[in-house]
Write a protein that holds these residues in place. Structure first.
Motif, PDB file in Angstrom:
ATOM      1  N   UNK A  62     -11.795 -55.484 -46.468  1.00  0.00           N
ATOM      2  CA  UNK A  62     -13.038 -55.842 -45.802  1.00  0.00           C
ATOM      3  C   UNK A  62     -13.830 -54.584 -45.524  1.00  0.00           C
ATOM      4  N   UNK A  63     -15.119 -54.710 -45.593  1.00  0.00           N
ATOM      5  CA  UNK A  63     -16.010 -53.634 -45.181  1.00  0.00           C
ATOM      6  C   UNK A  63     -16.692 -54.041 -43.884  1.00  0.00           C
ATOM      7  N   UNK A  64     -16.811 -53.094 -42.993  1.00  0.00           N
ATOM      8  CA  UNK A  64     -17.528 -53.310 -41.743  1.00  0.00           C
ATOM      9  C   UNK A  64     -18.640 -52.289 -41.603  1.00  0.00           C
ATOM     10  N   UNK A  65     -19.462 -52.474 -40.601  1.00  0.00           N
ATOM     11  CA  UNK A  65     -20.586 -51.563 -40.338  1.00  0.00           C
ATOM     12  C   UNK A  65     -21.463 -51.433 -41.584  1.00  0.00           C
ATOM     13  N   UNK A  66     -21.723 -52.555 -42.242  1.00  0.00           N
ATOM     14  CA  UNK A  66     -22.519 -52.510 -43.467  1.00  0.00           C
ATOM     15  C   UNK A  66     -24.015 -52.694 -43.206  1.00  0.00           C
ATOM     16  N   UNK A  67     -24.391 -52.939 -41.963  1.00  0.00           N
ATOM     17  CA  UNK A  67     -25.812 -53.077 -41.634  1.00  0.00           C
ATOM     18  C   UNK A  67     -26.292 -51.848 -40.878  1.00  0.00           C
ATOM     19  N   UNK A  68     -27.573 -51.530 -41.031  1.00  0.00           N
ATOM     20  CA  UNK A  68     -28.140 -50.358 -40.363  1.00  0.00           C
ATOM     21  C   UNK A  68     -28.003 -50.427 -38.838  1.00  0.00           C
ATOM     22  N   UNK A  69     -28.246 -51.592 -38.179  1.00  0.00           N
ATOM     23  CA  UNK A  69     -28.092 -51.633 -36.718  1.00  0.00           C
ATOM     24  C   UNK A  69     -26.668 -51.308 -36.263  1.00  0.00           C
ATOM     25  N   UNK A  70     -25.662 -51.799 -36.984  1.00  0.00           N
ATOM     26  CA  UNK A  70     -24.281 -51.509 -36.585  1.00  0.00           C
ATOM     27  C   UNK A  70     -23.939 -50.036 -36.808  1.00  0.00           C
ATOM     28  N   UNK A  71     -24.435 -49.446 -37.873  1.00  0.00           N
ATOM     29  CA  UNK A  71     -24.188 -48.026 -38.097  1.00  0.00           C
ATOM     30  C   UNK A  71     -24.853 -47.185 -37.014  1.00  0.00           C
ATOM     31  N   UNK A  72     -26.045 -47.574 -36.607  1.00  0.00           N
ATOM     32  CA  UNK A  72     -26.728 -46.861 -35.521  1.00  0.00           C
ATOM     33  C   UNK A  72     -25.956 -46.988 -34.217  1.00  0.00           C
ATOM     34  N   UNK A  73     -25.391 -48.180 -33.978  1.00  0.00           N
ATOM     35  CA  UNK A  73     -24.633 -48.402 -32.751  1.00  0.00           C
ATOM     36  C   UNK A  73     -23.444 -47.446 -32.656  1.00  0.00           C
ATOM     37  N   UNK A  74     -22.769 -47.198 -33.790  1.00  0.00           N
ATOM     38  CA  UNK A  74     -21.589 -46.336 -33.805  1.00  0.00           C
ATOM     39  C   UNK A  74     -21.919 -44.889 -34.174  1.00  0.00           C
ATOM     40  N   UNK A  75     -23.188 -44.609 -34.427  1.00  0.00           N
ATOM     41  CA  UNK A  75     -23.585 -43.241 -34.723  1.00  0.00           C
ATOM     42  C   UNK A  75     -23.060 -42.733 -36.051  1.00  0.00           C
ATOM     43  N   UNK A  76     -23.002 -43.623 -37.064  1.00  0.00           N
ATOM     44  CA  UNK A  76     -22.510 -43.229 -38.381  1.00  0.00           C
ATOM     45  C   UNK A  76     -23.538 -43.623 -39.436  1.00  0.00           C
ATOM     46  N   UNK A  77     -23.347 -43.103 -40.642  1.00  0.00           N
ATOM     47  CA  UNK A  77     -24.242 -43.454 -41.740  1.00  0.00           C
ATOM     48  C   UNK A  77     -23.472 -44.028 -42.921  1.00  0.00           C
ATOM     49  N   UNK A  78     -22.304 -44.581 -42.626  1.00  0.00           N
ATOM     50  CA  UNK A  78     -21.461 -45.143 -43.676  1.00  0.00           C
ATOM     51  C   UNK A  78     -20.686 -46.338 -43.123  1.00  0.00           C
ATOM     52  N   UNK A  79     -20.326 -47.298 -43.970  1.00  0.00           N
ATOM     53  CA  UNK A  79     -19.475 -48.391 -43.500  1.00  0.00           C
ATOM     54  C   UNK A  79     -18.061 -47.895 -43.182  1.00  0.00           C
TER      55      UNK A  79
END
Length: 264
Positions: A62-79
């Motif tokens: 499974x891949x997570x953090x695949x949306x821009x809002x979720x990546x911003x929430x965790x301070x990352x730029x990758x799933x």
């Protein structure tokens, strides 16, 4: 990396026991706020070894953090990613026990089954598309073995990317000219529409998720094998799951997938 092999094993054992008992553990990052993505994966590998050693098996990723809002929430730029375990896969219309999870939420997403293997680095989106044999409407139950979902990036990665279970609709073979980015979805709980989404919410293109996974795992010598499931990421914000709920996701082209939640 900020964690030793022994410490990774200790943390993995705590998460393993939390899964078995239904009693969550404090965030791993409370004790060591410096834990990062690499540390999370180190714990995840040890946890997977414990689970497969007890008889489970990896049937996909499974891949997570695949949306821009979720990546911003965790301070990352990758799933991020985690394994899909055989024991957590349900068929369409299944009823899950109401007390089988700790703090579950439900997400609708597009799921692929590979028809040929992929090994990175260097896998392109076009190659990923060609490797897909079947597409399914999917529901992911996300769950956290970390207390109150108080997760930072290392916590969720260590905890199998917060994967709880997946419900799969009937497999569909799409025509080559079908643009999966444009597949729309309507998501309901107990007959009430609670979210909508489209394939493009997953990293801009669900096939791009497959390519990303193949390339990241390939760096560690892991091949995506024919027959494996690839969960491409939520198309909307997760919705809380309660005993007695009924969830339905209706997808263009892919049909409907339904989950019943048993009483507690």
């Amino acid at each position: 990396m900020n964690i030793s092999v022994d410490d990774a094993r200790i943390k993995a054992k705590a998460l393993y026991e939390a899964r078995a008992t239904g009693r969550p553990v404090p965030p791993l990052t409370d004790e060591n706020p410096a834990l990062d993505m690499r540390d999370g994966y180190a714990v995840q590998r040890e946890l997977v070894a414990l689970l497969t050693g007890a008889g489970d098996r990896v049937v996909g990723y499974k891949a997570g953090l695949t949306s821009a809002p979720m990546q911003e929430l965790f301070g990352v730029d990758t799933p991020d990613y985690g394994p899909v375990l055989a024991s957590t896969v349900y068929d369409d219309g299944a009823t899950t026990p109401g007390d089988a999870f700790i703090a579950p939420k439900v997400e609708a997403e597009i799921v692929f089954r590979l028809g040929s293997p992929l090994k990175g680095p260097g896998v392109t989106v076009a190659e990923a598309r060609r490797a897909v044999a079947e597409v399914m409407a999917g529901l992911e139950i996300v769950d956290s073995r970390i207390e109150d979902w108080r997760i930072r990036l290392a916590d969720t990665i260590a905890d199998l990317a917060s994967n709880g279970a997946v419900v799969l609709g009937p497999p569909v073979v799409l025509p080559e000219d079908c643009d999966v980015r444009l597949i729309g979805m309507a998501f309901s709980r107990n007959g009430e529409l609670v979210a909508t989404g489209a394939g493009a919410a997953a990293l801009g293109d669900p096939a791009a998720v497959v390519a990303w996974l193949a390339n990241v795992l390939g760096e560690h010598g892991v091949t995506l094998e024919a027959g494996q499931l690839i969960m491409t990421g939520a198309l909307h914000a997760a919705v809380a799951m309660r005993p007695g709920d009924r969830f339905v996701a209706e997808f263009d082209r892919l049909g409907t997938v339904t989950l019943h939640v048993g009483d507690a």
